[in-house]
Design a protein around this motif. Structure first.
Motif, PDB file in Angstrom:
ATOM      1  N   UNK A  69      14.584  20.222  37.081  1.00  0.00           N
ATOM      2  CA  UNK A  69      15.671  19.467  37.710  1.00  0.00           C
ATOM      3  C   UNK A  69      17.026  20.006  37.278  1.00  0.00           C
ATOM      4  N   UNK A  70      17.137  20.472  36.039  1.00  0.00           N
ATOM      5  CA  UNK A  70      18.389  21.060  35.571  1.00  0.00           C
ATOM      6  C   UNK A  70      18.705  22.339  36.334  1.00  0.00           C
ATOM      7  N   UNK A  71      17.675  23.134  36.652  1.00  0.00           N
ATOM      8  CA  UNK A  71      17.901  24.335  37.458  1.00  0.00           C
ATOM      9  C   UNK A  71      18.388  23.977  38.857  1.00  0.00           C
ATOM     10  N   UNK A  72      17.845  22.893  39.411  1.00  0.00           N
ATOM     11  CA  UNK A  72      18.210  22.498  40.768  1.00  0.00           C
ATOM     12  C   UNK A  72      19.624  21.948  40.848  1.00  0.00           C
ATOM     13  N   UNK A  73      20.159  21.426  39.749  1.00  0.00           N
ATOM     14  CA  UNK A  73      21.477  20.778  39.748  1.00  0.00           C
ATOM     15  C   UNK A  73      22.344  21.348  38.628  1.00  0.00           C
ATOM     16  N   UNK A  74      22.918  22.536  38.804  1.00  0.00           N
ATOM     17  CA  UNK A  74      23.729  23.140  37.733  1.00  0.00           C
ATOM     18  C   UNK A  74      24.968  22.328  37.373  1.00  0.00           C
ATOM     19  N   UNK A  75      25.490  21.529  38.308  1.00  0.00           N
ATOM     20  CA  UNK A  75      26.722  20.771  38.042  1.00  0.00           C
ATOM     21  C   UNK A  75      26.479  19.487  37.269  1.00  0.00           C
TER      22      UNK A  75
END
Length: 611
Positions: free
Chosen positions: A184-190
Motif C-alpha cells: 500500500x505504501x508503494x501504491x500511495x507515495x504521497x
C-alpha cells in the motif's frame, strides 16, 4: 458431501444477520493481514496523509489504525457498520470505481468476528464513538479526538474461535501485515505510513515511510528506496509507455539484478495492488530472453486506465482483476519493458561490483609480531632480491609463459579510449578476462560470455528479419485433447504459426500438427503442446516455442563465440569492447549473469587503505 437423510426434502431458511456477517467475514477477513488491509485502505480512501498502524501479537489481540482523513460524523457511524453501506460509489455504475473499497463489507464483517471500536471526528462536528462485538452494535457516545478516525479491533476471531486454529505464528502474521503495508505504501507515495509492534507492552517501529513529494518518478523512486531499498532503485529503469488507453509506469530492475523468487515483483492496476496471472505472465515474457527460469526480475509496475476498461470486482479480496482487452495490456508490458531494457544498452547492475569488492576484503591482520620474532635485515634483503623482476624485463615476460599479458594500444585520433564507457583494453589474464582502463576505474570483461551475447543478438536479429523456418511433417501428427484444451490451443494458433508451429483442428477434439520449427529438429508434438497448455493455464499465454528456439540460438552462439583460453590481440579486445557498447543487452549473458564488472578507482583505493 450430501449429509441430509434420504426422502427428506431440505428446507430453505433465511440466515440471521449475525450469521450472514460471519460468512462474509470468512471471505473478506482471511487473517489479521486482511483486516489491516481493509482498514488502511479505508484510511487512504478518506484522504489521509498519514496512517499509523499498531499491532499486538501478530494482530490476533490488537489492530489499531489511526488516520488524519476526513473523518465521520455521529450520524455516519451506525451506517458504517451496516452491510453494503458505503460513501465510495452510488451503485449506478459498478465499473466506475476510483477507490480501494466499494462494497461496504469490511467494517460489519470485522465487527462480526471481533471487538471493533470506531472513534471519528469530521471537520465542524464533535468526536463520536461506536463499538460492536460479535455482530452486536452498541450505542453512540461522545469522545475526545482532534480529527480523523481511529479504528481499534481487539480479539480477532473471538466469535469464531475455530478460525484461530488456522492462524500462523505471531511472527508470520506480523510479516504478512508488514507486506500488506509495504504494498500500500508503494501504491500511495504521497501518504506516510508507520507500522508499530506493541506486543507485551513494547513499542517497536517495524516499518516507516514518510510522505514523498515531487513529480511522478521522483516521488516513486523516493518511495521505492524506502520500501525496496536503494540497491533496487540504483539498478532500476524508469518505465513509461502507453497504448490504446492503457498507461504503464514504474521501475524495472536490470536483468543482472534478479532474485531467486518472485517476492520483489509488485504490480498495481489503477493504484490497487494485485496478484494477477496475466500480468505475471507478461512480466515473465518480457524478461524471458534475459533470465533463466529459476531467476525472477524485480519490478514495481503501475497500469492505469479508464475504470470501465477493467473489472476489479471479480475476487473477494480484490487481488485479481479482469481486463476488457487483456492482449493490449500484455503487449504493453512486454514491449514497454523490452524497450527500456534495450535502451539500457550494455549497462549492468551495480551490485555486481559491490559483490566483487566484498570478495576482495583484506586478509585479517596477523597477531602483533614482537621484536624478537622479526626477521633480520639480511633475511629481508635476500627476500626482496628474490622477488624483484628481472632487469629490463618489465611486463614483457607475460607475453610468453604466463597467463597474464599487457597489450600496448594506439589511442584513437578522434577520442581518448579511456573516455569510452568500457574504456581501453590494457591486458588479458588467464586467456579469458580482458582488463580495460576507464577514466575513473577499470573494467573486467568475461570475453566468452560477452561475445556469446553479441553473437546471440545477431542471430536473433537475423531470425526476426527472415522469420522462423518451418519444416513440414511427412506424416502429420494427430494429437487428442479435451474440448477445453482444444479451444485454448486454437486461440493461440496464429501466434504459434509465427514461430513455425502449424496446428489445425482435425475433427472432434483432435489437433493436426503439420509443421514444426526446423531449428528444433525432431519434436514430440504431444509433449510440446501439453507444455504449452500448462503455460496457458498458469500465465494466460505461452512463450514456450519461442523460448525453445531462443535456447537453440543460445547454444549456437555459445559454440560460435570466442572460447575461453584464446589469446586476443589488443585491437581484437578493443573491437569487442566497442561492439559491446553498441549492442543492447550486452551487459548480461544469455542466462542473466554479468559479462563485465566495473570497479571505480575510489573503491580500489579504499581496498588498499589509500582514502
Amino acid at each position: 458431501m450430501n449429509t441430509h437423510a434420504p426422502n427428506i426434502r431440505p428446507t430453505i431458511r433465511q440466515l440471521d444477520e449475525a450469521a450472514i456477517n460471519r460468512i462474509a467475514a470468512g471471505e473478506v477477513v482471511e487473517r489479521p493481514a486482511s483486516a489491516v488491509k481493509e482498514l488502511v485502505e479505508n484510511a487512504v480512501d478518506a484522504g489521509a496523509r498519514r496512517v499509523a498502524i499498531e499491532i499486538a501479537d501478530g494482530g490476533k489481540t490488537l489492530i489499531r489504525v489511526t488516520d488524519d482523513g476526513c473523518g465521520m460524523t455521529a450520524d455516519d457511524l451506525p451506517l458504517a457498520l451496516s452491510r453494503h453501506a458505503t460513501s465510495k460509489i452510488d451503485g449506478s455504475d459498478l465499473l466506475d470505481i476510483h477507490s480501494f473499497g466499494f462494497r461496504g463489507e469490511a467494517l460489519p464483517s470485522l465487527g462480526a468476528v471481533g471487538r471493533l471500536t470506531i472513534q471519528s471526528r469530521a471537520q465542524g462536528s464533535e468526536g463520536a464513538e461506536i463499538a460492536i462485538a460479535g455482530g452486536k452494535p452498541g450505542g453512540i457516545r461522545p469522545c475526545a479526538l482532534n480529527g480523523g478516525t481511529v479504528v481499534t479491533l481487539r480479539d480477532l476471531f473471538y466469535a469464531t474461535p475455530a478460525r484461530l486454529k488456522f492462524l500462523r505464528s505471531d511472527r508470520a502474521e506480523m510479516q504478512a501485515i508488514s507486506e500488506v503495508i509495504r504494498r500500500l505504501a508503494m501504491a500511495e507515495p504521497s501518504v506516510g505510513f508507520t507500522l508499530r509492534d506493541v506486543s507485551e507492552g513494547k513499542d517497536r517501529v517495524t516499518f516507516r515511510a514518510d510522505p514523498c513529494s515531487g513529480d511522478l518518478f521522483d516521488a516513486l523512486r523516493a518511495r521505492m528506496t524506502q520500501v525496496m531499498g536503494a540497491e533496487f532503485t540504483d539498478n532500476a529503469l524508469s518505465i513509461d509507455a502507453e497504448r490504446d488507453g492503457f498507461h504503464l509506469t514504474g521501475l524495472a530492475a536490470l536483468p543482472t539484478y534478479s532474485r531467486g523468487s518472485s517476492v520483489a515483483q509488485h504490480l498495481f492496476v489503477n493504484g490497487r495492488p494485485v496478484q494477477d496471472k496475466l500480468l505475471y505472465g507478461a512480466l515473465r515474457g518480457a524478461y524471458a530472453d534475459f533470465l533463466s527460469r529459476e531467476r525472477h526480475p524485480a519490478v514495481a509496475l503501475f497500469v492505469d486506465c479508464d475504470p470501465h476498461l477493467v473489472d476489479v470486482n471479480v475476487h473477494p479480496a480484490k487481488s485479481e482483476v479482469r481486463f476488457r482487452e487483456p492482449g493490449v495490456v500484455r503487449g504493453l508490458i512486454v514491449s514497454g519493458l523490452r524497450h527500456a531494457l534495450a535502451e539500457a544498452g550494455h549497462r549492468a547492475s551495480t551490485t555486481v561490483a559491490g559483490a566483487t569488492l566484498g570478495a576482495m576484503r583484506p586478509e585479517p591482520q596477523a597477531p602483533r609480531v614482537y621484536q624478537m620474532d622479526r626477521p633480520s635485515q639480511g633475511a629481508l634483503s635476500s627476500a626482496y632480491r628474490a622477488q624483484a623482476p628481472m632487469p629490463d624485463a618489465g611486463f614483457a615476460e607475460f607475453s610468453h609463459d604466463y597467463s597474464g599479458r599487457v597489450e600496448e594500444t594506439q589511442p584513437q585520433p578522434d577520442q581518448t579510449p579511456e573516455a569510452l564507457p568500457l574504456g581501453a583494453a590494457r591486458g588479458q589474464v588467464h586467456e579469458n578476462y580482458i582488463i580495460a582502463q576507464t577514466e575513473d576505474g577499470i573494467v573486467i570483461v568475461d570475453q566468452h560470455a560477452a561475445h556469446e551475447r553479441l553473437v546471440y543478438e545477431k542471430l536473433k536479429t537475423q531470425m526476426a528479419e527472415r522469420g522462423v523456418p518451418a519444416q513440414a511433417l511427412l506424416i502429420p501428427d494427430i494429437v487428442e485433447f479435451s474440448a477445453d484444451d482444444l479451444d485454448r490451443l486454437m486461440a493461440v494458433a496464429e501466434d504459434l504459426a509465427r514461430m513455425g508451429l502449424s496446428i489445425e483442428p482435425f475433427g472432434g477434439t483432435a489437433i493436426c500438427v503439420r509443421e514444426t520449427p526446423a531449428i528444433l529438429g525432431e519434436v514430440n508434438s504431444k509433449a510440446l503442446l501439453g507444455d504449452i497448455l500448462d503455460e496457458l493455464s498458469d500465465y494466460g499465454t505461452s512463450q514456450l516455442v519461442q523460448e525453445k528456439i531462443e535456447a537453440i540460438l543460445s547454444r549456437v552462439a555459445c559454440h560460435g563465440s570466442i572460447r575461453s583460453g584464446r589469446r586476443m590481440r589488443g585491437e581484437e579486445m578493443n573491437a569487442l569492447l566497442r561492439e559491446m557498447e553498441a549492442t543492447p543487452h550486452s551487459g548480461q549473458c544469455n542466462h542473466g549473469r554479468p559479462t563485465y564488472v566495473e570497479l571505480k578507482l575510489s573503491d580500489i583505493e579504499r581496498l588498499f587503505g589509500r582514502t
